[in-house]
Motif scaffolding. Sequence first.
Motif, PDB file in Angstrom:
ATOM      1  N   ASP A  17       0.836  -1.200   0.000  1.00  0.00           N
ATOM      2  CA  ASP A  17       0.000   0.000   0.000  1.00  0.00           C
ATOM      3  C   ASP A  17       0.872   1.251   0.000  1.00  0.00           C
ATOM      4  OD1 ASP A  17      -2.403   1.318  -0.108  1.00  0.00           O
ATOM      5  OD2 ASP A  17      -2.806   1.211   2.028  1.00  0.00           O
TER       6      ASP A  17
ATOM      7  N   SER B 225      -0.758  -4.339   5.394  1.00  0.00           N
ATOM      8  CA  SER B 225      -1.718  -4.451   4.299  1.00  0.00           C
ATOM      9  C   SER B 225      -2.165  -3.087   3.787  1.00  0.00           C
ATOM     10  CB  SER B 225      -2.953  -5.235   4.753  1.00  0.00           C
ATOM     11  OG  SER B 225      -2.593  -6.492   5.261  1.00  0.00           O
ATOM     12  N   ARG B 226      -2.602  -2.212   4.705  1.00  0.00           N
ATOM     13  CA  ARG B 226      -3.098  -0.893   4.339  1.00  0.00           C
ATOM     14  C   ARG B 226      -2.598   0.140   5.344  1.00  0.00           C
ATOM     15  NH1 ARG B 226      -4.194  -3.787   0.731  1.00  0.00           N
ATOM     16  NH2 ARG B 226      -6.261  -4.300  -0.119  1.00  0.00           N
TER      17      ARG B 226
ATOM     18  N   ASP C 139      -6.000 -12.348   8.536  1.00  0.00           N
ATOM     19  CA  ASP C 139      -5.144 -11.206   8.219  1.00  0.00           C
ATOM     20  C   ASP C 139      -6.030 -10.003   7.973  1.00  0.00           C
ATOM     21  OD1 ASP C 139      -2.755 -12.732   8.242  1.00  0.00           O
ATOM     22  OD2 ASP C 139      -3.175 -13.403   6.192  1.00  0.00           O
TER      23      ASP C 139
ATOM     24  N   TYR D 289      -6.999  -6.466   6.290  1.00  0.00           N
ATOM     25  CA  TYR D 289      -6.729  -5.774   5.033  1.00  0.00           C
ATOM     26  C   TYR D 289      -7.168  -4.310   5.137  1.00  0.00           C
ATOM     27  CZ  TYR D 289      -4.854  -9.774   2.683  1.00  0.00           C
ATOM     28  OH  TYR D 289      -4.031 -10.796   2.317  1.00  0.00           O
TER      29      TYR D 289
ATOM     30  N   SER E 215     -11.184  -8.102   7.348  1.00  0.00           N
ATOM     31  CA  SER E 215     -10.203  -9.171   7.172  1.00  0.00           C
ATOM     32  C   SER E 215     -10.397  -9.838   5.826  1.00  0.00           C
ATOM     33  CB  SER E 215     -10.327 -10.202   8.292  1.00  0.00           C
ATOM     34  OG  SER E 215     -11.586 -10.851   8.253  1.00  0.00           O
ATOM     35  N   GLY E 216      -9.303 -10.346   5.268  1.00  0.00           N
ATOM     36  CA  GLY E 216      -9.356 -10.988   3.964  1.00  0.00           C
ATOM     37  C   GLY E 216      -8.681 -12.340   3.957  1.00  0.00           C
TER      38      GLY E 216
ATOM     39  N   PHE F 216     -11.484  -7.158   1.423  1.00  0.00           N
ATOM     40  CA  PHE F 216     -10.169  -6.614   1.110  1.00  0.00           C
ATOM     41  C   PHE F 216     -10.021  -5.124   1.381  1.00  0.00           C
ATOM     42  CE2 PHE F 216     -10.411 -10.475  -1.467  1.00  0.00           C
ATOM     43  CZ  PHE F 216      -9.235 -11.086  -1.085  1.00  0.00           C
ATOM     44  N   ASP F 217     -11.107  -4.375   1.447  1.00  0.00           N
ATOM     45  CA  ASP F 217     -10.962  -2.955   1.740  1.00  0.00           C
ATOM     46  C   ASP F 217     -12.313  -2.389   2.156  1.00  0.00           C
ATOM     47  OD1 ASP F 217      -9.512  -0.663   2.128  1.00  0.00           O
ATOM     48  OD2 ASP F 217      -8.746  -0.556   0.080  1.00  0.00           O
TER      49      ASP F 217
END
Length: 203
Positions: free
Chosen positions: A60, A100-101, A140, A142, A156-157, A190-191
């Motif tokens: 990211d 992740s982000r 995990d 995200y 979470s993704g 994912f987002d």
Amino acid sequence: MNVITFLLFFNQLNYRANDYGFKPGKAWIAAEDTNIIFYTEDFGNSWTLLNSGTGFGFFDIFFIDSLSGWTGGIAGEIRYTSDGGNTWIRQSIGDTKWISRIYFLDNLHGYCSAGDAIVKVTKNGGNTWTRVFTPFTGIDFYGVYFIDTLTGFLCSGLPTIQGVPSFVAKSKDGGYTWDTLFQFSGYDLFDLHFFNEFKGVVV
């Protein structure tokens, strides 16, 4: 200031990017799983390759204004620039498998979602980061988004591959504790983006 985060797909690479309304056409993109950063000032008609100064891949990139930006990626590395991406310094590495982000409310308050259900919080622009262990297991994180210095959201993704539900979680204390809002058994999340404490979008 309106900040639009988007995904680009070209040259067989996946990119995450930031675009800024105060100067139309200006954006930075980082290629996922690589250390490649590009910059444009003309809506993407031409791109300049920036030297990221690292061998670790990115997940990211986030800019809060035309100068201050952060990247996050493999090995939990967080890097910071104060000159629009021309030079970068490492702020953190090694306390999670990846970032992740990254999301910043302003030049001081920042938040990271990470692998192994870890969250990272800074109150000083990333000079120091606090690692927060959440009560979730086998997932995990995200997406991460905060509407103010106290209220934020995570998703979470990739958990359903292992038979673990995915989650949307909420914090009311600046990212230090988290409670489940929703749980999904058939989706990888994912987002996300929230417009206020009650209205948001998860993808």
